[in-house]
Enzyme design. Structure first.
Site, PDB file in Angstrom:
ATOM      1  N   HIS A  11       8.149  16.232 -36.817  1.00 22.89           N
ATOM      2  CA  HIS A  11       9.146  16.106 -35.747  1.00 22.89           C
ATOM      3  C   HIS A  11      10.318  15.208 -36.147  1.00 22.89           C
ATOM      4  O   HIS A  11      11.390  15.282 -35.530  1.00 22.89           O
ATOM      5  CB  HIS A  11       8.501  15.557 -34.475  1.00 22.89           C
ATOM      6  N   HIS A  17       1.940  16.441 -37.737  1.00 23.10           N
ATOM      7  CA  HIS A  17       2.816  17.155 -36.807  1.00 23.10           C
ATOM      8  C   HIS A  17       3.929  16.229 -36.303  1.00 23.10           C
ATOM      9  O   HIS A  17       5.096  16.633 -36.229  1.00 23.10           O
ATOM     10  CB  HIS A  17       1.998  17.681 -35.627  1.00 23.10           C
ATOM     11  N   GLU A  18       3.574  14.975 -35.991  1.00 22.95           N
ATOM     12  CA  GLU A  18       4.591  14.036 -35.515  1.00 22.95           C
ATOM     13  C   GLU A  18       5.546  13.642 -36.641  1.00 22.95           C
ATOM     14  O   GLU A  18       6.739  13.435 -36.403  1.00 22.95           O
ATOM     15  CB  GLU A  18       3.930  12.796 -34.909  1.00 22.95           C
ATOM     16  N   VAL A  69      -1.972  13.815 -26.539  1.00 25.00           N
ATOM     17  CA  VAL A  69      -2.588  13.407 -27.810  1.00 25.00           C
ATOM     18  C   VAL A  69      -1.642  12.510 -28.606  1.00 25.00           C
ATOM     19  O   VAL A  69      -2.030  11.451 -29.091  1.00 25.00           O
ATOM     20  CB  VAL A  69      -2.989  14.641 -28.637  1.00 25.00           C
ATOM     21  N   ALA A  70      -0.392  12.936 -28.751  1.00 27.50           N
ATOM     22  CA  ALA A  70       0.556  12.176 -29.561  1.00 27.50           C
ATOM     23  C   ALA A  70       1.966  12.493 -29.110  1.00 27.50           C
ATOM     24  O   ALA A  70       2.222  13.537 -28.504  1.00 27.50           O
ATOM     25  CB  ALA A  70       0.380  12.506 -31.048  1.00 27.50           C
ATOM     26  N   MET A  71       2.888  11.571 -29.424  1.00 30.52           N
ATOM     27  CA  MET A  71       4.294  11.748 -29.060  1.00 30.52           C
ATOM     28  C   MET A  71       5.160  11.231 -30.190  1.00 30.52           C
ATOM     29  O   MET A  71       4.969  10.131 -30.695  1.00 30.52           O
ATOM     30  CB  MET A  71       4.602  10.998 -27.753  1.00 30.52           C
ATOM     31  N   GLU A  72       6.173  12.053 -30.546  1.00 26.42           N
ATOM     32  CA  GLU A  72       6.964  11.840 -31.757  1.00 26.42           C
ATOM     33  C   GLU A  72       8.120  10.875 -31.565  1.00 26.42           C
ATOM     34  O   GLU A  72       9.211  11.076 -32.120  1.00 26.42           O
ATOM     35  CB  GLU A  72       7.512  13.184 -32.244  1.00 26.42           C
TER      36      GLU A  72
END
Length: 721
Positions: free
Chosen positions: A353, A349-350, A322-325
């Site tokens: 991080h 959420h990211e 879904v997503a990457m920080e």
């Protein structure tokens, strides 16, 4: 073309070393083959050329190191069979870093290997470089070990450089997309995904979260392609046709990330959004002003944002999570844009991080909760500050519901339900990504916050924790010792040893969280969901349906509707008359909602073999190219009586899917078709072994769906990084 370095070797010059490289020392991280504990990595420089037509990346890597002990015999790096090493060279550290400029060979020119970029060349005033022997050995099914022999006279703490030239093809970390797999269908696209241990196929490295360093990069790409990296500074040198990047803060290897394609920017305050031109207006309208609001809330809670810019790039549906920080540049799947509340939570959420995970990182993958549990706690503090406690409690209830669903599927004695998971040699750390990492980790952090009695005091502690450990990697004991030092009165009360709630038990006991948060502040949002679910499971059905039809779920929040549908999914298969009434009441309405809602309703349709709504399943799969919206449905279709329907839809849509996703779905479809039978590319042919050449390192297989035969659906573990 720039002058050649003296370490340039012609074909066949990669001779056997004068003395065989030694075996690597015992690893501190079982997922890393490297000898990171013997060296200090000061900086790394990358020179990259993107070759989309050949799906190839040409690279030159300069590692700036010093040995911690005198005369180390070899440097061992994590690598991958996808990397073809051309040469290795040694150079004593130059007096000053030389400029980054390139002279690129023609693609496909074959041997001799491509020349070095200028920063790897030897100026007349600097010490010459000399060739080094190297070998590539098997390590695990997700990587190799690269052993490079070092000069015998190397002194402790003496700076030196190791220069590696290589090309990378079919790398798990590097996802090449043809134009038709993008939204604009105009230009090729490429992105990297390093978490957890994929970046060893992007460049040789100490691929462990315990090691951090600064980095710089120079990237050449085809004309008209925008290149972005997870870096604090970036410039484009038009006269050279290359992009320059610099990351001024130390980061682990997995957070070095690159994306290139038909991307355009739009300012949304101090932050910037990048997306394909056709998506940019939607991305801008969804996030304008909101990102700055979230960052400001995070800074009030946990201290200044350290990474300079905070930008977001929306990637095509082939993005595997879904997503990457990635620092400075969050990667997020564009499919989530239509689901507003999920988009809000995933981006926040990211953002979290940036403090927990990027600034302070778990030192081993066995304690991933140190990043994910703390980031989830911080995310919910930010949403509480921004949107109120009721919304936060609703989202938490939704996630904890999913955690308990996963618990029922796995069993309470599953070892992966521990916070401190024992990673056995050879097991890919990406397989440890599950809801326990996030939600059980969150529950432990929440429990710690309750011990001090005041969320604001706990925010102060986390702020001090980040300040103490920023740009380093930690273990759980670092967090817990800091907690007890910050709250000496709790240490005197021996809160770490309370019966049944011991810190050690939180870390090492299997099963659900030892304590869960009080979510009563969200009851105004969760109570209607529970009441409607109870109506549909009540008797007699006609009265229940009449009462339920009076509830207007179109006015509900997305998380309310998703929670309601998840409860129905948990109860499936349902009596056919109930499914028929549900369809009559909700099917058309749900079909107009976002993909997170639609997929849940369609899973209910599939798990209950409700044929009147199968046309909606077909239409949904025909419009989706994302693994998060395809694999769960294919998993459900193939566990029931609808496998032939799944095969038919797959044959019609497979040309629009990324090869990695296509292989994963082929493996799902092959289950139960016989010991060697797998779906072929054509429906008219006999089922053969078309999926047999699937790369075991395929990223699509490393991010939660350990095997298609698993009883755990991707929908039950679908989480952002």
């Amino acid at each position: 073309m720039a002058a050649q370095c003296c370490c340039r070797k012609g074909p066949g010059a990669e001779a056997a070393p004068a003395r065989p490289p030694p075996e690597p020392p015992p690893a501190l991280d079982v997922a890393s083959a490297s000898s990171a504990q013997l060296f200090r990595l000061r900086h790394l420089q990358l020179g990259l050329e993107l070759r989309p037509e050949a799906r190839e990346l040409a690279g030159c890597l300069v590692l700036e190191l010093c040995a911690l002990q005198p005369a180390p015999r070899a440097l061992v790096l994590d690598a991958h069979p996808a990397l073809r090493l051309h040469s290795a060279a040694f150079r004593r550290a130059p007096a000053a870093e030389t400029p980054c400029a390139f002279a690129f060979p023609a693609p496909g020119s074959g041997p001799p290997p491509p020349p070095l970029p200028a920063f790897a060349e030897t100026p007349a005033s600097e010490p010459a470089c000399c060739p080094l022997a190297f070998r590539l050995d098997p390590f695990t099914d997700y990587g190799s070990s690269l052993t490079v022999t070092l000069p015998p006279e190397l002194q402790a703490h003496q700076p030196f450089q190791v220069i590696l030239r290589y090309t990378s093809t079919d790398a798990p970390a590097i996802w090449w997309l043809d134009p038709e797999l993008t939204y604009g269908n105009a230009k090729p696209f490429v992105f990297t995904q390093g978490h957890s241990v994929c970046n060893r196929s992007f460049f040789p490295c100490f691929d462990t979260p315990a090691v951090k360093c600064t980095y710089s990069a120079v990237v050449k790409a085809p004309s008209g392609v925008q290149v972005l990296m997870s870096a604090t500074q970036s410039t484009y040198a038009e006269e050279e046709g290359v992009y320059h990047f610099h990351m001024e803060h130390p980061v682990p290897a997995y957070l070095v990330a690159l994306v290139a394609g038909d991307l355009k920017p739009a300012d949304i305050g101090p932050s910037r959004v990048w997306a394909e031109p056709c998506l940019l207006p939607m991305a801008t309208s969804k996030l304008s002003g909101a990102v700055e609001q979230w960052l400001s809330a995070a800074e009030r809670l946990y201290g200044p944002y350290m990474w300079g810019r905070y930008d977001i790039v929306f990637l095509p549906p082939s993005f595997p999570i879904v997503a990457m920080e990635n620092p400075c540049l969050t990667f997020i799947i564009s499919s989530i844009l239509e689901s507003d509340e999920f988009l809000v939570i995933d981006v926040i959420h990211e953002v979290a991080h940036s403090w927990f995970g990027n600034a302070v990182t778990n030192a081993t993958w066995e304690e991933m909760w140190l990043s994910e549990g703390l980031a989830t706690y911080a995310q919910r503090r930010i949403t509480t500050e921004t949107y109120g406690a009721a919304f936060t409690c609703l989202e938490t209830a939704f996630r904890l519901d999913a955690l308990h669903r996963q618990m029922r599927l796995l069993g309470e004695d599953s070892p992966v339900s521990k916070l401190q998971v024992k990673l056995e040699p050879g097991v890919n750390p990406s397989h440890l990504m599950n809801l326990f990492t996030y939600e059980k980790g969150y529950c432990f952090v929440y429990y710690l916050s309750q011990l001090c009695g005041d969320p604001q005091r706990f925010d102060d502690f986390l702020r001090a924790y980040v300040e103490k450990y920023k740009f380093t990697s930690v273990v759980a004991q670092d967090l817990l010792d800091s907690f007890l030092s910050f709250f000496p009165e709790l240490k005197e009360q021996s809160v770490d040893c309370r019966a049944g709630l011991e810190f050690e038990r939180w870390l090492n006991a299997t099963g659900p969280p030892l304590a869960e948060p009080d979510l009563s502040q969200g009851s105004s949002l969760t109570r209607p969901v529970e009441a409607l679910f109870q109506l549909w499971t009540a008797e007699p059905l006609d009265q229940a349906a009449a009462s339920a039809s009076a509830v207007d779920i179109s006015k509900w929040r997305t998380f309310q509707t998703a929670l309601f549908l998840d409860r129905l999914l948990d109860g499936s298969p349902l009596p056919q008359e109930v499914v028929m009434s549900l369809s009559k009441c909700y099917s058309s309405l749900l079909d107009s909602m976002n993909a997170e809602i639609r997929i849940r309703w369609l899973q209910i349709v599939v798990r209950n073999d409700y044929y009147p709504d199968l046309h909606r399943v077909r239409r949904f799969l025909e419009s989706q190219m994302s693994r998060m919206y395809t694999i769960p449905l294919y998993e459900d279709l193939c566990t029931g009586a609808l496998k032939s329907f799944a095969l038919e839809v797959f044959y019609q849509t497979q040309g629009r899917l990324h090869p990695n996703l296509r292989r994963t779905i082929q493996q799902i479809l092959s289950q139960g078709l016989g010991p060697s039978a797998e779906p072929s590319a054509e429906p008219s042919t006999e089922l053969g072994s078309a999926g047999a050449d699937a790369d075991p390192d395929s990223p699509a297989l490393l991010l939660g769906d350990e095997a298609p035969s698993s009883t755990i659906s991707l929908r039950d573990v679908n989480v952002s990084a």
